[in-house]
Design a protein around this motif. Sequence first.
Motif, PDB file in Angstrom:
ATOM      1  N   UNK A  55       0.840  -1.204   0.000  1.00 50.86           N
ATOM      2  CA  UNK A  55       0.000   0.000   0.000  1.00 50.86           C
ATOM      3  C   UNK A  55       0.872   1.250   0.000  1.00 50.86           C
ATOM      4  N   UNK A  56       1.886   1.254   0.866  1.00 52.24           N
ATOM      5  CA  UNK A  56       2.776   2.420   0.931  1.00 52.24           C
ATOM      6  C   UNK A  56       3.543   2.583  -0.382  1.00 52.24           C
ATOM      7  N   UNK A  57       4.008   1.447  -0.939  1.00 49.83           N
ATOM      8  CA  UNK A  57       4.781   1.523  -2.188  1.00 49.83           C
ATOM      9  C   UNK A  57       3.927   2.042  -3.342  1.00 49.83           C
ATOM     10  N   UNK A 231       7.983  -1.565  -5.139  1.00 48.40           N
ATOM     11  CA  UNK A 231       6.952  -2.409  -5.735  1.00 48.40           C
ATOM     12  C   UNK A 231       7.559  -3.623  -6.429  1.00 48.40           C
ATOM     13  N   UNK A 232       8.648  -3.391  -7.156  1.00 44.71           N
ATOM     14  CA  UNK A 232       9.314  -4.501  -7.844  1.00 44.71           C
ATOM     15  C   UNK A 232       9.773  -5.538  -6.823  1.00 44.71           C
ATOM     16  N   UNK A 233      10.315  -5.042  -5.701  1.00 43.45           N
ATOM     17  CA  UNK A 233      10.774  -5.943  -4.651  1.00 43.45           C
ATOM     18  C   UNK A 233       9.591  -6.714  -4.054  1.00 43.45           C
ATOM     19  N   UNK A 248       7.548  -3.064 -14.447  1.00 45.73           N
ATOM     20  CA  UNK A 248       8.774  -3.103 -15.248  1.00 45.73           C
ATOM     21  C   UNK A 248       8.553  -2.530 -16.641  1.00 45.73           C
ATOM     22  N   UNK A 249       7.317  -2.639 -17.108  1.00 42.92           N
ATOM     23  CA  UNK A 249       6.995  -2.159 -18.453  1.00 42.92           C
ATOM     24  C   UNK A 249       6.561  -0.696 -18.458  1.00 42.92           C
ATOM     25  N   UNK A 250       6.635  -0.055 -17.273  1.00 43.27           N
ATOM     26  CA  UNK A 250       6.235   1.345 -17.207  1.00 43.27           C
ATOM     27  C   UNK A 250       4.740   1.538 -17.190  1.00 43.27           C
ATOM     28  N   UNK A 251       3.998   0.454 -16.935  1.00 45.42           N
ATOM     29  CA  UNK A 251       2.538   0.565 -16.926  1.00 45.42           C
ATOM     30  C   UNK A 251       1.985   0.197 -15.557  1.00 45.42           C
ATOM     31  N   UNK A 252       2.802   0.430 -14.522  1.00 47.20           N
ATOM     32  CA  UNK A 252       2.392   0.038 -13.182  1.00 47.20           C
ATOM     33  C   UNK A 252       1.640   1.137 -12.478  1.00 47.20           C
TER      34      UNK A 252
END
Length: 875
Positions: A55-57, A231-233, A248-252
């Motif tokens: 949530x924080x990320x 988020x990735x982590x 990773x695709x810039x659509x997050x």
Amino acid sequence: MLRSLLKQYKPTQMAVVFDAKGKTFRNDLYAEYKAHRPTMPDDLRSQIEPLHRIVRALGLPLVCVPGVEADDVIGTIATQASKEGRSVLISTGDKDMAQLVDDNITLINTMTNTILGPEEVLEKFGVGPELIVDLLALQGDKADNIPGLPGVGEKTALAMLNGVGGVEQILAHPEKMPELGFRGAKTMPAKIAEHGEMLRLSYELATIKLDVELDQDWHQLNIAPADNEELIKCYGEMEFKRWLAEVLDGKGANSITNDSQGEDSTPVPQDIDANYITILSWQQLDEWIEKLASAELFAVDTETTSLNYMQAKLVGLSFAIEAGQAAYLPLGHDYPDAPEQLDMAQALAKLTPLLEDASIKKVGQNLKYDMSILANVGITLRGIAFDTMLESYVFNSVASKHNMDDLALKYLGHKTIGFEEIAGKGAKQLTFNQIPLEVAAPYAAEDADITLRLHQHLWPRLAKAPALASVFSDIELPLVSVLSQIERQGVLIDSMLLGQQSEELARKIDELEQKAYDIAGETFNLSSTKQLQALFFEKLGYPVIKKTPKGAPSTAEEVLVELALDYPLPKILLEHRSLSKLKSTYTDKLPLMVDANTGRVHTSYHQANAATGRLSSSEPNLQNIPIRTEEGRRIRHAFIAGEGRKILAADYSQIELRIMAHLSQDPGLLSAFAEGKDIHSATAAEVFGVDFSEVSSEQRRRAKAVNFGLIYGMSAFGLARQLDIPRSEAQKYIDIYFKRYPGVLKYMEETRAAAAEQGYVSTLFGRRLYLPAIKDRNAMRRQAAERAAINAPMQGTAADIIKKAMIDVAHWIASDTQGEITMIMQVHDELVFEVDSDKAESLKEKVCQLMASTASLDVELLAEAGIGDNWEQAH
């Protein structure tokens, strides 16, 4: 739910509110408040902190205030904003929140996607938002342990509220109750007088606090930019693959409302340093051939027009020599205005010595496919040193899927260019030769680059476990070329025979339908779940054995099997389903799958599917042709040999039971196999206490069910159902079995304990099956993992043995035979060959000998074979 809300409403301000640990002011008011609630389950508790992290990320303000409940925090923020004329949406399924609804505050239940405004609250609860607290106070709330007024339910409470007004009016004018005429109205004044204080307390407990002191007011609850690194982590740890790919695709999270790239965008790798080139000149090709020849290892990948290895046309090849250094050689892009490419025949002639040199090491992802594609253009790919799909599979068969896109996400944190991104979807999807080079080249080069990077990541980890490295190098990798040859060889089928069988099946299916209609007394759709539910459970009154997740009576196969014991219609339906599946999957479909060039059917074998190491196959699935029914066995009649040839089918006799004897070292089992006894009759003699020579066919059948049931972890309940005997009798069989074969029980107990301690079990050759649920708090999941722990070493060892046998037999065929025998199929523990008729007997002997000597166990491995004009005759 959060992502859905963000996408749907695109808010600029938002708060995610959680309860704080510890008691609240309501516990001080009433010690019994929520006292009966069970504590939070540990496996839910462990999810709270990771949830907070995500949530924080996401950049969402997270609010948690001690001493009050989340409802109070939400109420305070919502009413503050509402007073200033701001629209507020509260995502909740809690009825208590309806008291907050006003002209600016709306509730949404994202589970049912229902909206509650003032009118909807009135319609749903019978009172408006201003009387919701009063309603809760009068009728109480079992979930929160709010006492309410004794004997007052929803109907009485609504009559009181709509007749007199809220709690204060009711307490002030109890004498008005009898005038309302509801049941118990006459005694209500006395009840109010006796329990008035409890009613006031209930009102206070049910009232959401609207003046919580907050560190920040609603103006400051702004959505911040997402912390994509965090988020990735998080997504990587939680294995949220699709969301990880989006970030990773810039659509997050930063662009959560943007689900697709612009039509004119060209995908490029997002997070790796890459130098990719497109080879369009002979000089470039020569330079790359020199680089590849001198490289210690290079990655190779083919691009084609189809996933069907028999029909695919080669479009290009890509190569990588080190991370980030890759090239694409286009040879067959033929879209309008495509740039001139090197001549395919000449380019392949230059590449052939490199690709066929066994001393030059190559790595690929699912190289079996590339090997077949290259074989179709006359190149025998040699020097296969590694395959990343198989490295991942051997490293951990259950950790993830083993395709390149998923592996890149899991192990490299990299979102690869998706094929649909460059080719489109559905009927309009382009084949690779139609894709413009400026888009196709980065995609193709990335495939080779990522393959090399995956190998560099996976192999060092695999090499740390010598047993796993051996499974990869000695079993899985040598099998690649064997399977490629089997697939391309294909199997001959008799399409006319299958056509006749299809007609016969169609007649039987029609007859079964008519029988079903006669029994039901009406026509109905035998495939319609709704019609079956109405017929079975409403019209015919069958007992409901199991329900679907939505609460409807189930008509799943296991339910029909149970109902079929007592009723004729479910039995007919089961037969109808079985024959319909045979017809659609095999007798109708197989003739359509015959390759126009070879006249044969070519299946695809999958090495990296089954967790235990077994092979599977598709298009067609040869592993699932039923052999327990006459109709199923008849399909095997259609698998035939070419002119002057026979079918030879060889399989292992009771291999998993022999492996059980070896692993358990049980003296009784070892002795039975050593003496060459029929193991099921030997077990029957022990379990039923009769002489071996006096074992009946029924006793042998039951002993067989016990033998196989126990290695698959079957319980007494399961055995009772299979043999149609009381559970107590089934338990008695199992108890006697373990008493006669104590080594088996000891093996099972030790295997369960070892699995729980280390998290995996191993085959005889070192293959591991990881069991993530072996310590699960959910008993059903844990018990399923324990059953898998017992069975996997046997099934996995059997899989390893048949694979090793395929390698040994293939080596003998290549070195010592002159085309008189070809391997055409592998099905479970069986190998199927086409052999010259005049050499069949001698070849049969040699195949059985090789299969029996593949592994050394403390019991003899026994392979048996048959010869015939078709597969069923040979089986």
